[in-house]
Write a protein that holds these residues in place. Structure first.
Motif, PDB file in Angstrom:
ATOM      1  N   ILE A   1     -22.227  65.101 -64.114  1.00  0.00           N
ATOM      2  CA  ILE A   1     -23.613  64.737 -64.413  1.00  0.00           C
ATOM      3  C   ILE A   1     -24.141  63.842 -63.299  1.00  0.00           C
ATOM      4  O   ILE A   1     -23.530  62.825 -62.965  1.00  0.00           O
ATOM      5  CB  ILE A   1     -23.718  64.021 -65.769  1.00  0.00           C
ATOM      6  N   ASP A   2     -25.266  64.242 -62.714  1.00  0.00           N
ATOM      7  CA  ASP A   2     -25.886  63.484 -61.628  1.00  0.00           C
ATOM      8  C   ASP A   2     -27.287  63.043 -62.033  1.00  0.00           C
ATOM      9  O   ASP A   2     -28.010  63.772 -62.728  1.00  0.00           O
ATOM     10  CB  ASP A   2     -25.961  64.339 -60.361  1.00  0.00           C
ATOM     11  N   SER A   3     -27.670  61.851 -61.565  1.00  0.00           N
ATOM     12  CA  SER A   3     -29.004  61.337 -61.867  1.00  0.00           C
ATOM     13  C   SER A   3     -29.410  60.315 -60.815  1.00  0.00           C
ATOM     14  O   SER A   3     -28.585  59.511 -60.374  1.00  0.00           O
ATOM     15  CB  SER A   3     -29.026  60.694 -63.261  1.00  0.00           C
TER      16      SER A   3
ATOM     17  N   ILE B   1     -27.353  56.484 -65.506  1.00  0.00           N
ATOM     18  CA  ILE B   1     -27.108  57.157 -66.774  1.00  0.00           C
ATOM     19  C   ILE B   1     -26.774  56.128 -67.839  1.00  0.00           C
ATOM     20  O   ILE B   1     -25.867  55.304 -67.671  1.00  0.00           O
ATOM     21  CB  ILE B   1     -25.960  58.180 -66.637  1.00  0.00           C
ATOM     22  N   LYS B   2     -27.492  56.175 -68.935  1.00  0.00           N
ATOM     23  CA  LYS B   2     -27.288  55.223 -70.030  1.00  0.00           C
ATOM     24  C   LYS B   2     -26.140  55.650 -70.936  1.00  0.00           C
ATOM     25  O   LYS B   2     -25.291  54.839 -71.307  1.00  0.00           O
ATOM     26  CB  LYS B   2     -28.584  55.098 -70.834  1.00  0.00           C
TER      27      LYS B   2
ATOM     28  N   LYS C   1     -22.594  55.458 -62.955  1.00  0.00           N
ATOM     29  CA  LYS C   1     -23.927  55.589 -63.537  1.00  0.00           C
ATOM     30  C   LYS C   1     -24.820  56.614 -62.834  1.00  0.00           C
ATOM     31  O   LYS C   1     -25.788  57.107 -63.419  1.00  0.00           O
ATOM     32  CB  LYS C   1     -24.620  54.221 -63.579  1.00  0.00           C
ATOM     33  N   LEU C   2     -24.529  56.940 -61.591  1.00  0.00           N
ATOM     34  CA  LEU C   2     -25.315  57.954 -60.883  1.00  0.00           C
ATOM     35  C   LEU C   2     -24.574  59.290 -60.775  1.00  0.00           C
ATOM     36  O   LEU C   2     -25.191  60.328 -60.545  1.00  0.00           O
ATOM     37  CB  LEU C   2     -25.702  57.468 -59.487  1.00  0.00           C
ATOM     38  N   HIS C   3     -23.276  59.235 -60.912  1.00  0.00           N
ATOM     39  CA  HIS C   3     -22.454  60.455 -60.882  1.00  0.00           C
ATOM     40  C   HIS C   3     -21.273  60.253 -61.814  1.00  0.00           C
ATOM     41  O   HIS C   3     -20.400  59.435 -61.552  1.00  0.00           O
ATOM     42  CB  HIS C   3     -21.963  60.751 -59.460  1.00  0.00           C
TER      43      HIS C   3
END
Length: 397
Positions: A71-73, A77-78, A105-107
């Motif tokens: 998951i990437d953002s 990521i909460k 939190k970003l990956h």
């Protein structure tokens, strides 16, 4: 209330102006509500990438099922939630919440071994960033034999892509490739329900364009693709490589640029995103498609008497298939008498018309038993990413 509909491009990290909106990979659409300016916030949508399983629909014999998701953002990521349901509308059978560390939190990479119930299971992944922006993605997993009792209900499609050439610009014409291929195509449609595409007397560009079309299709886990070539073949001793001769191929082409090399064909077909591919070639020197033909092994019959048809099919298609069968090795093969099929095609058609015997399922070992006694012995082998234990099945309707 003003609303706008956005389409998500799978290859692009889409940017939205929204608050607490959901994205589903099933629809690839999301809706943004601009009616309340107080809710507006500049944010990005988390991207969920399934590593295992890749396909949306999956089958497994064991209740333990492994998943791996990345998951990437652009925004931290909460939380990540994993739900197991019977369907999208049903209540959760089980749930797991993951709080990414500061470094994640970003990956975030999520790996889990999940115990699933027999029958249909829907895996739901929900990723939410600090702005409340959510992305939802699903995978369906069918477990055990109870849900596979009826083979006609299996979520699968069989495709056949057939290339036949008997008219050439520079080579001598042949008498049977198109006739053979039309007969095989008709049998695949009528007896086994294949979706069939036939390319007759195509150029190299025609062949590659059609293969590209099939490389861009969306395939399900139990889908199969049969590719068949009939026509002239050639082998270059200096290059140590075999070639498919297409309509415009030159006879005295030392560079072989007008021919379709087996090396290129092998690579292109291997990369088609279909789990189960069987290549059959009724061409001279077709056996040289196998780069290591001398070390290939024979095959034997397999008998499963205690399984229902659906279990048999799913077991056969558990592993990735990259198999080939050619009408000969490093040799010339007969085109046969006009209107009577080539020797290889004649026996292949007989195998297809056998309907696989009493169980109505024709396998590769059974096909090989029909052609192995030909005067010029056919070659059977594997290529590319083939997995041990793989097979290809023809299921009579």
């Amino acid at each position: 209330m003003k609303k706008r509909l956005f389409s998500l491009a799978l290859t692009i990290l889409s940017v939205a102006v929204a608050m607490a909106q959901n994205v589903s990979t099933r629809t690839n659409d999301f809706e943004v509500d601009f009616s309340d300016p107080k809710k507006l916030a500049s944010t990005t949508i988390p991207v969920i990438n399934w590593i295992t399983p890749v396909q949306e629909t999956n089958y497994a014999q064991e209740n333990k099922f492994k998943i791996r998701v990345e998951i990437d953002s652009d925004k931290p990521i909460k939380s990540i939630i994993i739900n197991v349901k019977e369907s999208e509308q049903s209540a959760s059978r089980g749930s797991s919440s993951i709080q990414p560390t500061d470094e994640e939190k970003l990956h975030t990479v999520v790996e889990r071994s999940i115990t699933l119930m027999d029958g249909d299971n829907l895996l739901e992944i929900i990723a939410e960033n600090i702005d409340g922006q959510k992305t939802v993605s699903y995978r369906k997993v069918t477990i055990g034999s109870a849900a596979l009792a009826d083979a006609t209900k299996l979520d699968r499609t069989d495709y056949a892509l057939i290339f036949a050439t008997d008219e050439y610009d520079h080579w001598g014409d042949l008498v049977n490739p198109v006739f053979d291929s039309r007969t095989i195509a008709a049998e695949l449609k009528k007896t086994y329900g294949f979706q069939v595409d036939v390319v007759e007397n195509g150029t190299q560009a025609d062949v590659l364009k059609k293969i590209r079309e099939y490389a861009e299709k969306k395939y399900k886990p139990l889908d199969q693709l049969l590719i068949f070539f009939a026509g002239h073949g050639n082998y270059d001793q200096t290059f140590g490589e075999g070639f498919v001769v297409t309509r415009e191929s030159l006879i005295n082409d030392e560079a072989k640029t007008t021919y379709l090399s087996h090396n290129r064909l092998r690579s292109i077909i291997n990369n088609i995103p279909c789990e189960h591919i069987f290549l059959a070639m009724d061409v001279c020197f077709g056996g040289t498609f196998d780069a290591a033909l001398a070390s290939s092994r024979g095959i034997g019959d397999e008998v499963y008497k205690e399984q229902n048809t659906a279990e048999f099919i799913t077991r056969k298609l558990t592993y990735k298939t990259r198999r080939f069968l050619t009408s000969g090795g490093k040799t010339y093969v007969s085109d046969g008498i006009a209107g009577k099929h080539s020797p290889f095609a004649k026996n292949l058609i007989e195998a297809l018309r056998s309907r696989g015997g009493r169980d109505g399922v024709l396998t590769l070992p059974e096909i090989y038993s029909y052609v192995e006694k030909l005067k010029i012995q056919p070659r059977f082998g594997e290529f590319g990413d083939n997995a041990p234990g793989s097979d290809f099945v023809f299921v009579a309707k």
